[in-house]
Scaffold this motif. Structure first.
Motif, PDB file in Angstrom:
ATOM      1  N   ALA A 126     -13.608  60.221  47.857  1.00 52.94           N
ATOM      2  CA  ALA A 126     -13.653  60.823  49.192  1.00 52.94           C
ATOM      3  C   ALA A 126     -13.264  59.823  50.281  1.00 52.94           C
ATOM      4  N   ALA A 127     -13.745  58.590  50.152  1.00 52.50           N
ATOM      5  CA  ALA A 127     -13.443  57.574  51.161  1.00 52.50           C
ATOM      6  C   ALA A 127     -11.955  57.230  51.169  1.00 52.50           C
ATOM      7  N   GLN A 128     -11.355  57.164  50.005  1.00 51.64           N
ATOM      8  CA  GLN A 128      -9.933  56.844  49.912  1.00 51.64           C
ATOM      9  C   GLN A 128      -9.072  57.970  50.467  1.00 51.64           C
ATOM     10  N   GLU A 129      -9.473  59.203  50.191  1.00 45.65           N
ATOM     11  CA  GLU A 129      -8.744  60.345  50.746  1.00 45.65           C
ATOM     12  C   GLU A 129      -8.832  60.329  52.269  1.00 45.65           C
ATOM     13  N   ALA A 130     -10.007  59.986  52.782  1.00 40.23           N
ATOM     14  CA  ALA A 130     -10.191  59.920  54.231  1.00 40.23           C
ATOM     15  C   ALA A 130      -9.314  58.822  54.840  1.00 40.23           C
ATOM     16  N   ALA A 131      -9.161  57.718  54.139  1.00 42.91           N
ATOM     17  CA  ALA A 131      -8.334  56.613  54.637  1.00 42.91           C
ATOM     18  C   ALA A 131      -6.863  57.030  54.718  1.00 42.91           C
ATOM     19  N   ILE A 132      -6.406  57.796  53.736  1.00 45.99           N
ATOM     20  CA  ILE A 132      -5.017  58.282  53.760  1.00 45.99           C
ATOM     21  C   ILE A 132      -4.823  59.216  54.948  1.00 45.99           C
ATOM     22  N   GLN A 133      -5.775  60.128  55.147  1.00 48.72           N
ATOM     23  CA  GLN A 133      -5.681  61.054  56.274  1.00 48.72           C
ATOM     24  C   GLN A 133      -5.749  60.317  57.612  1.00 48.72           C
ATOM     25  N   GLU A 134      -6.604  59.310  57.689  1.00 46.68           N
ATOM     26  CA  GLU A 134      -6.744  58.546  58.932  1.00 46.68           C
ATOM     27  C   GLU A 134      -5.418  57.868  59.300  1.00 46.68           C
ATOM     28  N   ALA A 135      -4.753  57.294  58.313  1.00 45.43           N
ATOM     29  CA  ALA A 135      -3.459  56.651  58.569  1.00 45.43           C
ATOM     30  C   ALA A 135      -2.424  57.682  58.997  1.00 45.43           C
ATOM     31  N   PHE A 136      -2.465  58.858  58.384  1.00 46.65           N
ATOM     32  CA  PHE A 136      -1.541  59.932  58.746  1.00 46.65           C
ATOM     33  C   PHE A 136      -1.726  60.332  60.207  1.00 46.65           C
ATOM     34  N   PHE A 137      -2.969  60.543  60.620  1.00 46.31           N
ATOM     35  CA  PHE A 137      -3.233  60.979  61.989  1.00 46.31           C
ATOM     36  C   PHE A 137      -3.009  59.857  63.010  1.00 46.31           C
ATOM     37  N   GLU A 138      -3.162  58.620  62.575  1.00 47.90           N
ATOM     38  CA  GLU A 138      -2.851  57.503  63.470  1.00 47.90           C
ATOM     39  C   GLU A 138      -1.343  57.452  63.729  1.00 47.90           C
ATOM     40  N   PHE A 139      -0.556  57.707  62.708  1.00 47.76           N
ATOM     41  CA  PHE A 139       0.908  57.815  62.869  1.00 47.76           C
ATOM     42  C   PHE A 139       1.215  58.894  63.899  1.00 47.76           C
ATOM     43  N   GLU A 140       0.542  60.025  63.769  1.00 46.66           N
ATOM     44  CA  GLU A 140       0.769  61.146  64.686  1.00 46.66           C
ATOM     45  C   GLU A 140       0.392  60.769  66.118  1.00 46.66           C
ATOM     46  N   ARG A 141      -0.727  60.093  66.268  1.00 47.25           N
ATOM     47  CA  ARG A 141      -1.181  59.687  67.607  1.00 47.25           C
ATOM     48  C   ARG A 141      -0.169  58.748  68.256  1.00 47.25           C
ATOM     49  N   LEU A 142       0.302  57.766  67.506  1.00 51.67           N
ATOM     50  CA  LEU A 142       1.273  56.808  68.029  1.00 51.67           C
ATOM     51  C   LEU A 142       2.576  57.499  68.391  1.00 51.67           C
ATOM     52  N   LEU A 143       2.978  58.447  67.561  1.00 55.21           N
ATOM     53  CA  LEU A 143       4.218  59.174  67.815  1.00 55.21           C
ATOM     54  C   LEU A 143       4.124  59.971  69.105  1.00 55.21           C
ATOM     55  N   LEU A 144       3.016  60.642  69.307  1.00 56.01           N
ATOM     56  CA  LEU A 144       2.823  61.446  70.514  1.00 56.01           C
ATOM     57  C   LEU A 144       2.749  60.582  71.774  1.00 56.01           C
ATOM     58  N   ASN A 145       2.292  59.335  71.611  1.00 53.30           N
ATOM     59  CA  ASN A 145       2.170  58.422  72.750  1.00 53.30           C
ATOM     60  C   ASN A 145       3.390  57.519  72.917  1.00 53.30           C
ATOM     61  N   SER A 146       4.448  57.799  72.150  1.00 52.78           N
ATOM     62  CA  SER A 146       5.684  57.017  72.219  1.00 52.78           C
ATOM     63  C   SER A 146       5.436  55.539  71.902  1.00 52.78           C
ATOM     64  N   GLU A 147       4.545  55.279  70.973  1.00 56.42           N
ATOM     65  CA  GLU A 147       4.246  53.920  70.545  1.00 56.42           C
ATOM     66  C   GLU A 147       4.807  53.690  69.144  1.00 56.42           C
ATOM     67  N   PRO A 148       5.091  52.432  68.774  1.00 56.73           N
ATOM     68  CA  PRO A 148       5.630  52.134  67.438  1.00 56.73           C
ATOM     69  C   PRO A 148       4.713  52.637  66.330  1.00 56.73           C
ATOM     70  N   THR A 149       5.282  53.342  65.369  1.00 57.60           N
ATOM     71  CA  THR A 149       4.492  53.942  64.292  1.00 57.60           C
ATOM     72  C   THR A 149       4.486  53.105  63.017  1.00 57.60           C
ATOM     73  N   GLY A 150       5.253  52.023  62.991  1.00 58.86           N
ATOM     74  CA  GLY A 150       5.402  51.233  61.771  1.00 58.86           C
ATOM     75  C   GLY A 150       4.096  50.813  61.117  1.00 58.86           C
ATOM     76  N   PRO A 151       3.151  50.229  61.868  1.00 55.40           N
ATOM     77  CA  PRO A 151       1.891  49.811  61.243  1.00 55.40           C
ATOM     78  C   PRO A 151       1.131  50.966  60.588  1.00 55.40           C
ATOM     79  N   ALA A 152       1.132  52.132  61.234  1.00 54.34           N
ATOM     80  CA  ALA A 152       0.447  53.293  60.659  1.00 54.34           C
ATOM     81  C   ALA A 152       1.194  53.807  59.438  1.00 54.34           C
ATOM     82  N   ASP A 153       2.519  53.719  59.462  1.00 57.35           N
ATOM     83  CA  ASP A 153       3.336  54.127  58.315  1.00 57.35           C
ATOM     84  C   ASP A 153       2.972  53.277  57.102  1.00 57.35           C
TER      85      ASP A 153
END
Length: 258
Positions: A126-153
């Motif tokens: 469960a914790a690992q699945e949550a970590a994958i989702q967290e990285a996915f949504f962080e990518f989305e947040r950075l994208l919406l804020n016009s910030e570099p997404t590389g680290p989240a990718d």
């Protein structure tokens, strides 16, 4: 462990206005519609042409100047660099080399990450699945804020590797480090001069397919989704490399005739 819930996103972000202005002027420069040494329209004229503020125009001109494509002259205006064909050629050669590195890295990632996605779908907790989702949504947040997404990718792919519960998958990605994400504009191996919203949105769509397969516990679909993601990236970089090489050849030819 499997879940019937799939994540679905339909979020669009418009590119920054200055990016649109830069892309339009760059296209005209590359096409030769604006000649070396020619003066660009005034800030006021550009503001009217593109329907943007003077602040946006100044930001765009600053980006073009930083790339060496135009130069401001005190009291005279902004002019196209005299040897712009040579400038574009050198730029294309440098990016072409980075595209070659990106292709080599993607070849290695294909050998590693297809199976890691399948194993993550089966072995994740469960914790690992949550970590994958967290990285996915962080990518989305950075994208919406016009910030570099590389680290989240990179975090997204690393979280998948970690969810295999085989430390060597993570170790292999760590060896590649920031080279693993060629479109990370914060990395010295970046192949992108500017972060493209369309390109990043496409990556996120591919990430979503991988994520949903892992959440569903479907190992084979996870493998296929990762294969499609990395293969699509390979194709994009092959096309970029071919285009850069062709443009470089034309630039050298143009420079030689000057």
């Amino acid at each position: 462990m499997a879940s019937d819930t799939a994540i679905s996103l339909k979020v669009e972000r418009k590119p920054k206005l200055s990016e649109t202005v830069v892309a339009a002027i760059r296209k005209q420069l590359q096409a030769g519609e604006i000649q070396p040494g020619q003066k660009l329209p005034t800030e006021g004229q550009l503001t009217e042409t593109f329907g943007v503020s003077r602040t946006v125009v100044r930001e765009a001109l600053a980006k073009l100047a930083a790339d060496g494509l135009v130069e401001p002259r005190q009291g005279a205006g902004v002019f196209v660099t005299e040897h712009i064909s040579t400038m574009f050629g050198a730029l294309a050669a440098d990016i072409g080399s980075k595209d070659s590195i990106a292709l080599n890295v993607l070849e290695v990632r294909l050998a590693i990450e297809i199976e890691s996605a399948g194993l993550a779908a089966i072995r994740r907790n469960a914790a690992q699945e949550a970590a994958i989702q967290e990285a996915f949504f962080e990518f989305e947040r950075l994208l919406l804020n016009s910030e570099p997404t590389g680290p989240a990718d990179l975090a997204f792919h690393r979280a998948i590797a970690s969810a295999t519960n085989n430390p060597f998958y993570v170790e292999m990605l760590d060896v590649l480090g920031r080279r693993a994400i060629p479109c990370d504009v914060t990395s010295p191996w970046s192949t992108e001069l500017a972060q493209s919203d369309l390109y990043q949105r496409g990556l996120q769509g591919e990430h979503l397919v991988i994520l949903n397969a892992i959440i569903s516990g479907d190992a084979e679909s996870a493998r296929e989704a990762m294969r499609a993601h990395l293969t699509a990236s390979q194709q994009r970089y092959r096309e970029r490399l071919h285009a850069r090489q062709s443009f470089y050849a034309e630039s050298v030819k143009a420079a030689a005739s000057e």
